[in-house]
Motif scaffolding. Structure first.
Motif, PDB file in Angstrom:
ATOM      1  N   VAL A  91      -9.734  41.948   8.885  1.00 54.60           N
ATOM      2  CA  VAL A  91      -9.073  41.587  10.138  1.00 54.60           C
ATOM      3  C   VAL A  91      -8.591  40.144  10.103  1.00 54.60           C
ATOM      4  N   GLU A  92      -9.376  39.252   9.531  1.00 52.47           N
ATOM      5  CA  GLU A  92      -8.999  37.846   9.516  1.00 52.47           C
ATOM      6  C   GLU A  92      -7.748  37.612   8.679  1.00 52.47           C
ATOM      7  N   ALA A  93      -7.611  38.343   7.585  1.00 49.07           N
ATOM      8  CA  ALA A  93      -6.426  38.199   6.731  1.00 49.07           C
ATOM      9  C   ALA A  93      -5.257  39.043   7.226  1.00 49.07           C
ATOM     10  N   GLY A  94      -5.543  40.041   8.074  1.00 46.02           N
ATOM     11  CA  GLY A  94      -4.477  40.895   8.600  1.00 46.02           C
ATOM     12  C   GLY A  94      -4.089  42.038   7.691  1.00 46.02           C
ATOM     13  N   PHE A  95      -5.040  42.540   6.898  1.00 41.97           N
ATOM     14  CA  PHE A  95      -4.759  43.652   5.996  1.00 41.97           C
ATOM     15  C   PHE A  95      -5.606  44.870   6.384  1.00 41.97           C
ATOM     16  N   LEU A  96      -4.957  46.060   6.383  1.00 39.19           N
ATOM     17  CA  LEU A  96      -5.658  47.321   6.556  1.00 39.19           C
ATOM     18  C   LEU A  96      -5.241  48.260   5.436  1.00 39.19           C
ATOM     19  N   LEU A  97      -6.194  49.033   4.944  1.00 39.45           N
ATOM     20  CA  LEU A  97      -5.913  50.113   3.999  1.00 39.45           C
ATOM     21  C   LEU A  97      -6.040  51.425   4.755  1.00 39.45           C
ATOM     22  N   LEU A  98      -4.944  52.198   4.801  1.00 44.50           N
ATOM     23  CA  LEU A  98      -4.871  53.415   5.606  1.00 44.50           C
ATOM     24  C   LEU A  98      -4.603  54.626   4.734  1.00 44.50           C
ATOM     25  N   GLU A  99      -4.953  55.786   5.265  1.00 38.22           N
ATOM     26  CA  GLU A  99      -4.555  57.013   4.569  1.00 38.22           C
ATOM     27  C   GLU A  99      -3.031  57.128   4.563  1.00 38.22           C
ATOM     28  N   ASP A 100      -2.509  57.758   3.535  1.00 39.94           N
ATOM     29  CA  ASP A 100      -1.067  57.981   3.433  1.00 39.94           C
ATOM     30  C   ASP A 100      -0.743  59.335   4.042  1.00 39.94           C
ATOM     31  N   LEU A 101       0.040  59.329   5.102  1.00 41.92           N
ATOM     32  CA  LEU A 101       0.410  60.558   5.804  1.00 41.92           C
ATOM     33  C   LEU A 101       1.753  61.117   5.326  1.00 41.92           C
ATOM     34  N   GLY A 102       2.320  60.526   4.287  1.00 42.81           N
ATOM     35  CA  GLY A 102       3.580  61.029   3.760  1.00 42.81           C
ATOM     36  C   GLY A 102       4.758  60.200   4.217  1.00 42.81           C
ATOM     37  N   ALA A 103       5.935  60.570   3.745  1.00 46.39           N
ATOM     38  CA  ALA A 103       7.149  59.797   4.022  1.00 46.39           C
ATOM     39  C   ALA A 103       7.926  60.326   5.223  1.00 46.39           C
ATOM     40  N   ASP A 104       7.720  61.582   5.607  1.00 51.68           N
ATOM     41  CA  ASP A 104       8.531  62.209   6.657  1.00 51.68           C
ATOM     42  C   ASP A 104       7.823  62.163   8.003  1.00 51.68           C
ATOM     43  N   THR A 105       8.518  61.655   9.003  1.00 49.92           N
ATOM     44  CA  THR A 105       8.024  61.741  10.371  1.00 49.92           C
ATOM     45  C   THR A 105       8.499  63.054  10.985  1.00 49.92           C
ATOM     46  N   LEU A 106       8.042  63.322  12.198  1.00 48.83           N
ATOM     47  CA  LEU A 106       8.492  64.528  12.889  1.00 48.83           C
ATOM     48  C   LEU A 106      10.007  64.520  13.087  1.00 48.83           C
ATOM     49  N   LEU A 107      10.589  63.347  13.221  1.00 47.08           N
ATOM     50  CA  LEU A 107      12.038  63.247  13.375  1.00 47.08           C
ATOM     51  C   LEU A 107      12.771  63.839  12.178  1.00 47.08           C
ATOM     52  N   HIS A 108      12.178  63.708  10.991  1.00 46.79           N
ATOM     53  CA  HIS A 108      12.832  64.209   9.774  1.00 46.79           C
ATOM     54  C   HIS A 108      12.780  65.733   9.666  1.00 46.79           C
ATOM     55  N   VAL A 109      11.810  66.373  10.269  1.00 48.54           N
ATOM     56  CA  VAL A 109      11.602  67.804  10.031  1.00 48.54           C
ATOM     57  C   VAL A 109      11.975  68.677  11.226  1.00 48.54           C
ATOM     58  N   LEU A 110      12.217  68.073  12.395  1.00 44.84           N
ATOM     59  CA  LEU A 110      12.574  68.855  13.582  1.00 44.84           C
ATOM     60  C   LEU A 110      13.951  69.482  13.435  1.00 44.84           C
ATOM     61  N   ASP A 111      14.066  70.738  13.850  1.00 40.02           N
ATOM     62  CA  ASP A 111      15.381  71.353  13.993  1.00 40.02           C
ATOM     63  C   ASP A 111      15.324  72.344  15.156  1.00 40.02           C
ATOM     64  N   ALA A 112      16.442  72.951  15.461  1.00 39.31           N
ATOM     65  CA  ALA A 112      16.528  73.819  16.633  1.00 39.31           C
ATOM     66  C   ALA A 112      15.576  75.011  16.536  1.00 39.31           C
ATOM     67  N   ASP A 113      15.284  75.467  15.313  1.00 41.80           N
ATOM     68  CA  ASP A 113      14.441  76.647  15.145  1.00 41.80           C
ATOM     69  C   ASP A 113      12.953  76.338  15.239  1.00 41.80           C
ATOM     70  N   ASN A 114      12.535  75.152  14.776  1.00 39.25           N
ATOM     71  CA  ASN A 114      11.095  74.874  14.761  1.00 39.25           C
ATOM     72  C   ASN A 114      10.646  73.942  15.882  1.00 39.25           C
ATOM     73  N   ALA A 115      11.579  73.519  16.736  1.00 41.78           N
ATOM     74  CA  ALA A 115      11.251  72.506  17.745  1.00 41.78           C
ATOM     75  C   ALA A 115      10.156  72.971  18.703  1.00 41.78           C
ATOM     76  N   ASP A 116      10.195  74.230  19.132  1.00 43.91           N
ATOM     77  CA  ASP A 116       9.176  74.708  20.080  1.00 43.91           C
ATOM     78  C   ASP A 116       7.776  74.533  19.503  1.00 43.91           C
ATOM     79  N   ALA A 117       7.590  74.948  18.258  1.00 44.26           N
ATOM     80  CA  ALA A 117       6.270  74.862  17.638  1.00 44.26           C
ATOM     81  C   ALA A 117       5.848  73.404  17.431  1.00 44.26           C
ATOM     82  N   HIS A 118       6.761  72.576  16.941  1.00 43.50           N
ATOM     83  CA  HIS A 118       6.411  71.171  16.709  1.00 43.50           C
ATOM     84  C   HIS A 118       6.106  70.452  18.023  1.00 43.50           C
ATOM     85  N   PHE A 119       6.878  70.742  19.067  1.00 42.64           N
ATOM     86  CA  PHE A 119       6.619  70.073  20.333  1.00 42.64           C
ATOM     87  C   PHE A 119       5.323  70.571  20.970  1.00 42.64           C
TER      88      PHE A 119
END
Length: 334
Positions: A91-119
């Motif tokens: 915390v003092e140095a300002g560094f955190l090591l986090l799990e990697d959740l991948g490169a794609d956010t929900l914005l990248h994978v949403l489309d008209a067909d899957n939006a209901d399920a994702h939302f």
């Protein structure tokens, strides 16, 4: 002057890499930029031949304290919200090591067909978030903050970006409209509010979607986050789908015991808090361009005018605001 954390030759970059290697136990770990536009924070993907990917958050302590992020992260995790796991911290140095959740956010994978399920999955997380009792020291989305955000529209979007000077009557229209928006926001049931609960801040993940960018959470209007989810800054949906999703959220929230008002009142609240958000975002986008040298966001300004068009004419008390936008903003953008 602080080192630029994006400069690979800076002393900050060297410290970041050394810390990440020690914290991960991987002396061959290599860091590569994972995302931008996180204020003074930066995110780096760490990879080596021996280890799975990890993410390093670099939050230079003289610019942005990492502790508020950790406090809200722990609050959400305690309420069952899927958030990134913290693997190591300094915390003092300002560094955190986090799990990697991948490169794609929900914005990248949403489309008209899957939006209901994702939302639906996103609302799962939102309902958990909104059910968390607000700590006594959590900031409030109070009159001062709501008003300050609204004035980003006339200060940065109308004034700085479009070069529009309003006369006294027009300034009065804005102030009357702002007063109405603030009053209706404060009258809503108040819950924990993420403040930017939208697809770009959600990551498809096991037990997810995982929620990101939560450090500015406040106690505020219950309709704010669902409206932000369905009327996104970077992706638009037909108004009838948005209304259906809001109605479904309302039914699920009521079933979960959250303090939503009756449906008609909730839909009105969502409309009006949406107007507050749309005006604010137009101001923020103009500020990003003129103050921070980030012009790309203004390409989405027409999206927010469309959002405003869909709502303002449903509410007679905001007709003068609609007229002001028609008189000044549309011609200036055209």
């Amino acid at each position: 002057m602080a080192d630029n954390p994006s400069d690979p030759d800076s002393s900050r970059a060297q410290a970041r890499e050394a810390w990440a290697r020690a914290a991960s136990g991987e002396p061959g770990l290599q860091l590569h930029r994972a995302s931008a536009d996180a204020g003074f924070r930066s995110y780096w993907r760490g990879q080596s031949d021996q280890a799975a990917c990890v993410i390093v958050m670099d939050s230079p302590p003289e610019l942005e304290d990492v502790r508020p992020w950790l406090q809200v992260r722990d609050l959400l995790a305690g309420g069952g919200v899927r958030v990134p796991r913290v693997l190591a911290r300094d915390v003092e140095a300002g560094f955190l090591l986090l799990e990697d959740l991948g490169a794609d956010t929900l914005l990248h994978v949403l489309d008209a067909d899957n939006a209901d399920a994702h939302f639906d999955a996103a609302v799962d997380q939102l309902l958990r978030l909104q059910a968390i009792p607000c700590p006594a020291d959590l900031p409030a989305y109070d009159e001062s903050l709501l008003s300050r955000e609204l004035h980003l529209f006339d200060d940065w979007f109308l004034g700085r970006h479009l070069g529009i000077t309003l006369d006294r009557d027009e300034s009065g229209v804005l102030e009357t409209s702002y007063r109405h928006l603030v009053d209706t926001a404060l009258a809503q049931p108040q819950v924990l509010v993420h403040r930017d609960f939208m697809p770009r801040n959600l990551m498809p993940a096991g037990g997810g979607p995982a929620v990101l960018d939560f450090q500015d959470a406040v106690r505020g209007p219950i309709a704010y986050d669902p409206l932000s989810l369905f009327k996104d800054a970077f992706l638009s949906w037909p108004e009838e789908r948005v209304q259906a999703w809001l109605s479904r959220y309302h039914a699920r929230a009521a079933q979960a015991g959250l303090p939503v008002p009756v449906l008609e009142r909730f839909m009105r609240d969502a409309d009006l808090i949406g107007v507050q958000r749309h005006l604010k975002v137009l101001g923020i986008f103009a500020r990003l361009h003129h103050r921070d040298g980030k012009p790309k966001y203004l390409a989405d300004a027409p999206r927010f005018l469309d959002y405003l068009d869909a709502v303002l004419r449903r509410h007679a008390e905001l007709a003068p605001l609609a007229a002001l936008i028609d008189r000044h903003v549309r011609p200036a953008l055209a």
